[in-house]
Design an enzyme around this catalytic site. Sequence first.
Site, PDB file in Angstrom:
ATOM      1  N   SER A 151      11.062   8.552   0.285  1.00  0.00           N
ATOM      2  CA  SER A 151      10.298   8.080   1.433  1.00  0.00           C
ATOM      3  C   SER A 151      10.255   9.204   2.462  1.00  0.00           C
ATOM      4  CB  SER A 151      10.966   6.829   2.023  1.00  0.00           C
ATOM      5  OG  SER A 151      10.302   6.432   3.207  1.00  0.00           O
ATOM      6  N   LYS A 177       6.561   8.208  -1.292  1.00  0.00           N
ATOM      7  CA  LYS A 177       5.972   7.369  -0.243  1.00  0.00           C
ATOM      8  C   LYS A 177       5.865   8.208   1.013  1.00  0.00           C
ATOM      9  CE  LYS A 177       8.404   3.746   2.375  1.00  0.00           C
ATOM     10  NZ  LYS A 177       9.154   2.480   2.207  1.00  0.00           N
ATOM     11  N   LYS A 179       4.967   7.927   5.188  1.00  0.00           N
ATOM     12  CA  LYS A 179       4.738   7.020   6.300  1.00  0.00           C
ATOM     13  C   LYS A 179       3.381   7.345   6.913  1.00  0.00           C
ATOM     14  CE  LYS A 179       8.767   4.860   6.435  1.00  0.00           C
ATOM     15  NZ  LYS A 179       8.921   3.400   6.325  1.00  0.00           N
ATOM     16  N   ASP A 204       3.328   3.758   3.719  1.00  0.00           N
ATOM     17  CA  ASP A 204       4.015   2.662   4.410  1.00  0.00           C
ATOM     18  C   ASP A 204       3.663   2.756   5.892  1.00  0.00           C
ATOM     19  OD1 ASP A 204       5.685   0.685   5.362  1.00  0.00           O
ATOM     20  OD2 ASP A 204       7.564   1.620   4.694  1.00  0.00           O
ATOM     21  N   GLU A 229       2.129  -0.243   1.803  1.00  0.00           N
ATOM     22  CA  GLU A 229       3.239  -1.105   2.219  1.00  0.00           C
ATOM     23  C   GLU A 229       3.068  -1.542   3.676  1.00  0.00           C
ATOM     24  OE1 GLU A 229       7.016   0.728   1.382  1.00  0.00           O
ATOM     25  OE2 GLU A 229       8.161  -0.689   2.598  1.00  0.00           O
ATOM     26  N   ASP A 254       7.064  -5.678   2.963  1.00  0.00           N
ATOM     27  CA  ASP A 254       8.449  -5.313   3.261  1.00  0.00           C
ATOM     28  C   ASP A 254       8.930  -6.256   4.370  1.00  0.00           C
ATOM     29  OD1 ASP A 254      10.751  -4.133   4.386  1.00  0.00           O
ATOM     30  OD2 ASP A 254       9.940  -2.113   4.526  1.00  0.00           O
ATOM     31  N   LYS A 278      14.612  -5.478   0.119  1.00  0.00           N
ATOM     32  CA  LYS A 278      15.805  -4.869   0.704  1.00  0.00           C
ATOM     33  C   LYS A 278      16.846  -5.973   0.718  1.00  0.00           C
ATOM     34  CE  LYS A 278      13.300  -1.517   3.511  1.00  0.00           C
ATOM     35  NZ  LYS A 278      12.682  -1.252   4.828  1.00  0.00           N
ATOM     36  N   GLY A 306      14.987   0.834   0.937  1.00  0.00           N
ATOM     37  CA  GLY A 306      16.201   1.443   1.480  1.00  0.00           C
ATOM     38  C   GLY A 306      16.122   1.422   2.993  1.00  0.00           C
TER      39      GLY A 306
HETATM   40  O1  OSB Z   1      10.004   0.657   6.028  1.00  0.00           O
HETATM   41  O2  OSB Z   1      10.948   1.076   4.216  1.00  0.00           O
HETATM   42  C1  OSB Z   1      10.917   1.181   5.438  1.00  0.00           C
HETATM   43  C2  OSB Z   1      13.783   3.440   6.607  1.00  0.00           C
HETATM   44  C3  OSB Z   1      14.181   2.772   7.748  1.00  0.00           C
HETATM   45  C4  OSB Z   1      13.494   1.659   8.146  1.00  0.00           C
HETATM   46  C5  OSB Z   1      12.417   1.186   7.394  1.00  0.00           C
HETATM   47  C6  OSB Z   1      12.028   1.834   6.237  1.00  0.00           C
HETATM   48  C7  OSB Z   1      12.698   3.012   5.860  1.00  0.00           C
HETATM   49  C8  OSB Z   1      12.312   3.844   4.731  1.00  0.00           C
HETATM   50  C9  OSB Z   1      13.349   4.785   4.158  1.00  0.00           C
HETATM   51  O3  OSB Z   1      11.183   3.915   4.315  1.00  0.00           O
HETATM   52  C10 OSB Z   1      13.941   4.282   2.909  1.00  0.00           C
HETATM   53  C11 OSB Z   1      15.118   5.099   2.434  1.00  0.00           C
HETATM   54  O4  OSB Z   1      14.923   6.234   2.011  1.00  0.00           O
HETATM   55  O5  OSB Z   1      16.253   4.571   2.471  1.00  0.00           O
HETATM   56 MG    MG Z   2       8.792  -0.280   4.557  1.00  0.00          MG
END
Ligand code: OSB
Ligand code: MG
Length: 384
Positions: A151, A177, A179, A204, A229, A254, A278, A306
Amino acid sequence: MQTTMPPSPTAALERLAVPPVERIDFVTVRLPFVSPFGTSVHVWSDKEALLLRLESAGIVAWSECVSDPDPYYSPETNETVRHIAKEFLLPTVEAGITLGELESRFRRVRGHGMAKATIENGLLILLALQRGVPLHALLDRPARRIMSGLSIGLKETKAELLSAVDHAVARRYHRVKMKVKKGQDVDWVRAVRERFPDLALMVDANGDYTSADIDHLKQLDAFGLVMVEQPLSYTDIFEHAALQREMKTPICLDESIHSLADAKAAVELGACRVINIKQGRVGGLLEAIRIASYAAANGVPVWSGGMDETGIGRAVNIHLQTADGFTLPGDTSETSNYFDEDIVDAPVVLSDDGFIEIPPGPGLGVRVLPDRILKRMVRMERVR
Ligand code: OSB
Ligand code: MG
């Protein structure tokens, strides 16, 4: 859409007895990230993790809460988790009752899934340690290699984004992924897609768009993304269904999914074709397994999200991914993506073909390092 509910995949786990726990502590640690992690909502430059330490007859189990010190991903924070756990959840944890009974005691407390997950997971880890078996075996699942996914947070420049994707491809991550947020989306995705036409790529948005942005979001259909996402509000299911009817790209939810009931509503409404599970957001490993099993029975693939966890939480996510339904790569990446120095050994590393091995040994299979905990500790509180 009418969906089917498979026979309970957690019936045997619900019959496990809660072990006696003589000592309970909360330990808060703060670990600097190797680089700041940006989302449409907030930029985090370190991980402040709330850890629960359970001790029973000389055996110590550590569990990590997925909350942050702030409410920018979820309404729960490290402070609300400590409050709810101390005042309302931990007092109901009684030796000899079943995990099923514990879950029904927890149900009286509305919401606060992250607090519940921290305790339930801690007890499961403790049970696995007491039996001398890996967590996945306690969950009645065989070991298997886990797929990886990276991510990538929001970057200042496209060059920085492309170099992060270069790294992911070189390390052979199974999917990447990125952001996105309003104003930092279509052009940025195009830049990555032009350089990597075949990459399993997704975005995402962490809820940054509204249903007024449907035409804008439809532009993402041009890039063959594996999914988008949480494009709309963190509480929404209904409007995602309208968006999914308009978009070719599968929507993954999510933030909107906190329970099996939410997952069922989302699937039946057609609000998503993929679910990010999660375990902390949905109240723990048992509910995560129920959602994955329900989704699998209805043709909806799931993956483990995560929360930039330390090695404790990451190990939980790795064990969880042995459960039925986790057929897509999750946000499980190498330790070095987050921290120079974690609080556990061994760090997560990818094999040459991008897979992650389950840490071998009882419980989580990772060793919590007392000196690293002391080095990173910002608070400690004895509860029992
Ligand atoms: O939206 O999935 C998410 C991290 C912190 C808060 C929200 C998200 C995330 C990640 C990172 O996308 C996921 C990871 O590498 O643990
Ligand atoms: Mg997410």
